[in-house]
Design an enzyme around this catalytic site. Structure first.
Site, PDB file in Angstrom:
ATOM      1  N   ASP A 101       0.933  -1.189   0.091  1.00 41.59           N
ATOM      2  CA  ASP A 101       0.091   0.038   0.050  1.00 41.59           C
ATOM      3  C   ASP A 101       1.046   1.300   0.054  1.00 41.59           C
ATOM      4  OD1 ASP A 101      -2.878   0.869   0.231  1.00 41.59           O
ATOM      5  OD2 ASP A 101      -1.810   1.871   1.883  1.00 41.59           O
ATOM      6  N   TYR A 203      -2.202  10.602   1.686  1.00 39.91           N
ATOM      7  CA  TYR A 203      -2.782  11.025   0.475  1.00 39.91           C
ATOM      8  C   TYR A 203      -2.715  12.630   0.089  1.00 39.91           C
ATOM      9  CZ  TYR A 203      -5.077   6.534   1.465  1.00 39.91           C
ATOM     10  OH  TYR A 203      -5.455   5.330   1.286  1.00 39.91           O
ATOM     11  N   HIS A 259      -6.469  -6.869  -1.291  1.00 40.54           N
ATOM     12  CA  HIS A 259      -5.604  -5.707  -1.097  1.00 40.54           C
ATOM     13  C   HIS A 259      -4.865  -6.363   0.147  1.00 40.54           C
ATOM     14  CE1 HIS A 259      -3.871  -2.064  -1.077  1.00 40.54           C
ATOM     15  NE2 HIS A 259      -4.382  -1.733   0.426  1.00 40.54           N
TER      16      HIS A 259
END
Length: 284
Positions: A101, A203, A259
């Site tokens: 990730d 982010y 994921h």
């Protein structure tokens, strides 16, 4: 006293931030970099087996888990420098790096900036900002949501379990892989003061990361690279991204995984990493 291979917890002040980390085993160092919304704990099933051959180092990244949560420094170059400083603090220089990730672009930044130190690179289940960008625009709704300043913190605060649990289930091939105990550990971490903000800042650094990666890609990586994507999640994208930035890439789409590969397929991941590192010449 911890037994050989049993994880021990530590803390180090490096690169201007307190990093909590777990360490286990002896041998060449193997750095495991987690993503969002997780902590070092995502590696719990693979640390012990990998520690039979390697010194496994699994930190909580800046802003997440039990590490410090500064206001700035969430571009992946800085986060990579944090982890490199930790590796050096623990007495190592050459290292193999594994990233999942947000740990994937962090690991890539580490390898791109310190090519002589990173002997092998393994990444999974993410994309590289700024690389093959046309293929990714609009792919993930939460990326843009988390980039909004202050709003996601206000909306998610007090509802951390509901919000995080949605991601664990939605992103999984096997929703049972992140059990109640793991859920509670992650909720604890992200409910702590600054926990949500620290995660969302990854982010908010996306555009800066994209600019950095455009610079990094001017010289392809030459160390061995392993790239993995879950069949129920990113699929071939991690392989394609790494093939765009490196010359020696081995990769695949992982069956029966979403994921959360380290938690959904830990036995597979241990064997895949062992074989990759051995083939790369990075073995005891």
């Amino acid at each position: 006293m911890a037994q050989p291979g049993e994880p021990t917890h530590g803390s180090a002040y490096v690169n201007g931030v307190d990093l909590h980390y777990v360490r286990a085993g002896e041998g060449p160092p193997l750095l495991l970099l987690h993503g969002w919304p997780q902590t070092w704990y995502e590696w719990r099933e693979v640390i012990g087996p990998l520690a039979q051959q390697y010194t496994v180092i699994a930190p909580d990244l800046r802003g997440m888990g039990d590490s410090g949560k500064p206001r700035e420094g969430y571009d992946k170059r800085t986060v990579a420098d944090d982890t490199r400083a930790l590796v050096h603090e623990l007495g190592f220089e050459e290292v193999a790096v594994v990233g999942h990730d947000w740990g994937m672009p962090t690991a890539y930044a580490y390898a791109a900036r310190y090519r002589e130190e990173v002997q092998a690179l393994a990444v999974m289940e993410a994309m590289l900002p700024g690389v093959r960008e046309d293929d990714k625009l609009g792919m993930l709704w939460h990326v843009r949501f988390h980039q909004v300043r202050d709003l996601p913190e206000r909306l998610v605060s007090g509802n951390e379990e509901t919000y995080l649990k949605w991601f664990y289930r939605e992103g999984a091939y096997d929703p049972s892989a992140i059990d109640r105990e793991a859920l509670q550990e992650y909720v604890r971490a992200y409910s702590a003061p600054g926990g949500l903000r620290g995660g969302f800042e990854y982010y908010r650094a996306y555009d800066e990361d994209a600019e950095h990666n455009k610079e990094h890609t001017q010289q392809a990586l030459e160390m061995p690279v392993l790239a993995l994507g879950g069949e129920a999640s990113f699929g071939s994208m991690p392989v394609e991204d790494m093939e765009a930035v490196a010359t020696d890439v081995d990769g695949e789409v992982v069956e029966r995984a979403g994921h959360w590969i380290p938690e959904e397929r830990p036995d597979y991941l241990v064997e895949r990493l062992r074989g990759f590192l051995e083939d790369a010449g990075y073995a005891p």
